[in-house]
Design an enzyme around this catalytic site. Structure first.
Site, PDB file in Angstrom:
ATOM      1  N   LYS A 123      42.563  75.498  30.988  1.00 30.33           N
ATOM      2  CA  LYS A 123      41.430  76.358  31.383  1.00 30.33           C
ATOM      3  C   LYS A 123      41.888  77.800  31.614  1.00 30.33           C
ATOM      4  O   LYS A 123      41.213  78.751  31.204  1.00 30.33           O
ATOM      5  CB  LYS A 123      40.797  75.789  32.657  1.00 30.33           C
ATOM      6  N   LYS A 174      39.302  85.871  39.501  1.00 32.82           N
ATOM      7  CA  LYS A 174      40.114  84.781  40.067  1.00 32.82           C
ATOM      8  C   LYS A 174      40.899  84.081  38.952  1.00 32.82           C
ATOM      9  O   LYS A 174      42.106  83.861  39.077  1.00 32.82           O
ATOM     10  CB  LYS A 174      39.212  83.762  40.778  1.00 32.82           C
TER      11      LYS A 174
HETATM   12  P1  NAD Z   1      29.232  79.368  42.926  1.00 32.16           P
HETATM   13  O1  NAD Z   1      29.863  80.351  43.841  1.00 32.16           O
HETATM   14  O2  NAD Z   1      27.889  79.635  42.350  1.00 32.16           O
HETATM   15  O3  NAD Z   1      29.147  77.930  43.674  1.00 32.16           O
HETATM   16  C1  NAD Z   1      30.142  77.409  44.516  1.00 32.16           C
HETATM   17  C2  NAD Z   1      29.440  76.572  45.578  1.00 32.16           C
HETATM   18  O4  NAD Z   1      30.444  75.949  46.395  1.00 32.16           O
HETATM   19  C3  NAD Z   1      28.574  77.430  46.521  1.00 32.16           C
HETATM   20  O5  NAD Z   1      27.251  76.921  46.546  1.00 32.16           O
HETATM   21  C4  NAD Z   1      29.260  77.305  47.886  1.00 32.16           C
HETATM   22  O6  NAD Z   1      28.364  77.316  48.976  1.00 32.16           O
HETATM   23  C5  NAD Z   1      29.948  75.948  47.743  1.00 32.16           C
HETATM   24  N1  NAD Z   1      31.066  75.778  48.652  1.00 32.16           N
HETATM   25  C6  NAD Z   1      32.073  76.642  48.939  1.00 32.16           C
HETATM   26  N2  NAD Z   1      32.943  76.098  49.817  1.00 32.16           N
HETATM   27  C7  NAD Z   1      32.463  74.848  50.099  1.00 32.16           C
HETATM   28  C8  NAD Z   1      32.933  73.777  50.930  1.00 32.16           C
HETATM   29  N3  NAD Z   1      34.067  73.888  51.640  1.00 32.16           N
HETATM   30  N4  NAD Z   1      32.200  72.650  50.971  1.00 32.16           N
HETATM   31  C9  NAD Z   1      31.047  72.522  50.249  1.00 32.16           C
HETATM   32  N5  NAD Z   1      30.569  73.504  49.446  1.00 32.16           N
HETATM   33  C10 NAD Z   1      31.276  74.647  49.371  1.00 32.16           C
HETATM   34  O7  NAD Z   1      30.318  79.098  41.779  1.00 32.16           O
HETATM   35  P2  NAD Z   1      30.055  78.507  40.312  1.00 32.16           P
HETATM   36  O8  NAD Z   1      29.776  79.621  39.374  1.00 32.16           O
HETATM   37  O9  NAD Z   1      29.119  77.349  40.416  1.00 32.16           O
HETATM   38  O10 NAD Z   1      31.533  77.977  39.972  1.00 32.16           O
HETATM   39  C11 NAD Z   1      32.058  76.798  40.567  1.00 32.16           C
HETATM   40  C12 NAD Z   1      33.444  76.553  39.975  1.00 32.16           C
HETATM   41  O11 NAD Z   1      33.320  76.350  38.563  1.00 32.16           O
HETATM   42  C13 NAD Z   1      34.411  77.730  40.164  1.00 32.16           C
HETATM   43  O12 NAD Z   1      35.710  77.212  40.398  1.00 32.16           O
HETATM   44  C14 NAD Z   1      34.320  78.478  38.849  1.00 32.16           C
HETATM   45  O13 NAD Z   1      35.497  79.223  38.595  1.00 32.16           O
HETATM   46  C15 NAD Z   1      34.117  77.333  37.887  1.00 32.16           C
HETATM   47  N6  NAD Z   1      33.386  77.668  36.645  1.00 32.16           N
HETATM   48  C16 NAD Z   1      32.244  78.441  36.678  1.00 32.16           C
HETATM   49  C17 NAD Z   1      31.570  78.713  35.495  1.00 32.16           C
HETATM   50  C18 NAD Z   1      30.298  79.551  35.457  1.00 32.16           C
HETATM   51  O14 NAD Z   1      29.882  79.932  34.355  1.00 32.16           O
HETATM   52  N7  NAD Z   1      29.670  79.846  36.583  1.00 32.16           N
HETATM   53  C19 NAD Z   1      32.048  78.188  34.286  1.00 32.16           C
HETATM   54  C20 NAD Z   1      33.174  77.384  34.281  1.00 32.16           C
HETATM   55  C21 NAD Z   1      33.850  77.137  35.475  1.00 32.16           C
END
Ligand code: NAD
Length: 273
Positions: A156, A225
């Site tokens: 990734k 990140k």
């Molecule tokens: P986001 O910030 O929209 O969502 C993360 C969620 O995690 C939030 O709702 C937050 O409240 C929750 N959270 C944080 N700490 C927590 C805890 N201790 N317990 C429970 N909930 C908690 O992020 P996202 O865009 O959904 O991305 C999530 C992951 O997927 C990240 O690691 C990101 O790098 C990865 N990712 C994102 C995308 C994208 O297009 N958005 C694509 C591929 C991978």
């Protein structure tokens, strides 16, 4: 039964997809508003999400560690934690040493999660993957077992370092064309029919930059990140990266805020927005 923890852009879309597919996942997020709009059965904490397959979608390794602390003691025998968050491969290896844990980062964004068409790259035990495969096939059309613990995260980070580099390069190339009198629409028509194309030119610029939408659901902060983690991996493995390091510097130096859509960084480099 499936558990799902982290209901942001990705996790929220995964929950909706699972419900559409006839599942009632047990879901949890630390943030109240994310819980309030979630599909599935909202429970009262990470431990209550325990199930044969529990999917995590969290911002970073610190959040995953906090969730595992509460979740692992409640997991049923044979239960598998599938972590779709993007994080440091070393952290993934530590988690895998403590539990049936697969690092399973994804590509495809919220749109891919909503339609079950993600690409998932996994690190960890093949037997654990087989126990989780049916649930994962509801979210991902391509499930690639890369290798042992941490291998999914390595893949990734390599992928996203390329995305970040392609986006920076596409921005610069568009700026060059415009300075010489040919605008991005005309340039993309050529590049995407020729050999200079990449996802940056075929997907990002048409879908999120040129139309001013900037609503991909992936923030500049999360991409930064990933770039930081990839550069740390380069340092840890003694791998000099000249071209990608220049792109990483452009991402770090950009004045686009972390909360903004990540495509704005490419647009700003390109002289748009
Ligand atoms: P986001 O910030 O929209 O969502 C993360 C969620 O995690 C939030 O709702 C937050 O409240 C929750 N959270 C944080 N700490 C927590 C805890 N201790 N317990 C429970 N909930 C908690 O992020 P996202 O865009 O959904 O991305 C999530 C992951 O997927 C990240 O690691 C990101 O790098 C990865 N990712 C994102 C995308 C994208 O297009 N958005 C694509 C591929 C991978």
């Amino acid at each position: 039964m499936i558990g799902l923890i982290g209901l942001g852009q990705m996790g929220g879309a995964m929950a909706r997809r699972l419900v559409e597919q006839g599942q009632v996942p047990r879901v949890w997020d630390a943030h109240g508003p994310a819980r309030n709009r979630a599909a599935g059965q909202v429970v009262d904490g990470p431990a209550a999400c325990a199930a044969p397959v529990v999917i995590l979608s969290l911002p970073d390794a610190g959040a995953v560690a906090a969730v595992l602390e509460a979740l692992l003691p409640a997991m049923p025998p044979g239960g598998v934690v599938v972590d779709t968050s993007t994080l440091d491969p070393l952290a993934a290896r530590e988690f895998a040493a403590r539990a049936a844990y697969l690092d399973a980062p994804v590509s495809g964004g919220p749109a891919g999660a909503a339609t079950g068409t993600l690409t998932m790259m996994l690190g960890g035990e093949a037997a654990a993957l087989e126990r989780a495969r049916l649930a994962l096939s509801l979210l991902a059309t391509r499930i690639i077992h890369v290798g042992g613990p941490g291998a999914g995260q390595v893949a990734k980070l390599v992928n996203n370092l390329l995305v970040a580099t392609h986006l920076a390069a596409a921005g610069e190339a568009m700026r060059l064309g415009a300075a010489a009198g040919v605008g991005p629409e005309a340039l993309l028509a050529v590049v995407n029919a020729a050999s200079g194309r990449s996802a940056a030119t075929e997907v990002n610029w048409p879908r999120w930059v040129l139309n001013g939408a900037f609503d991909s659901g992936f923030t500049a902060g999360l991409m930064r990140k990933d770039v930081r983690l990839a550069m740390a991996l380069a340092e840890a493995t003694g791998t000099p990266l000249a071209t990608c390091a220049a792109a990483a510097s452009a991402w770090a130096a950009s004045d686009i805020a972390d909360a903004e859509d990540f495509n704005r960084v490419s647009a700003r480099i390109g002289g748009i927005a």
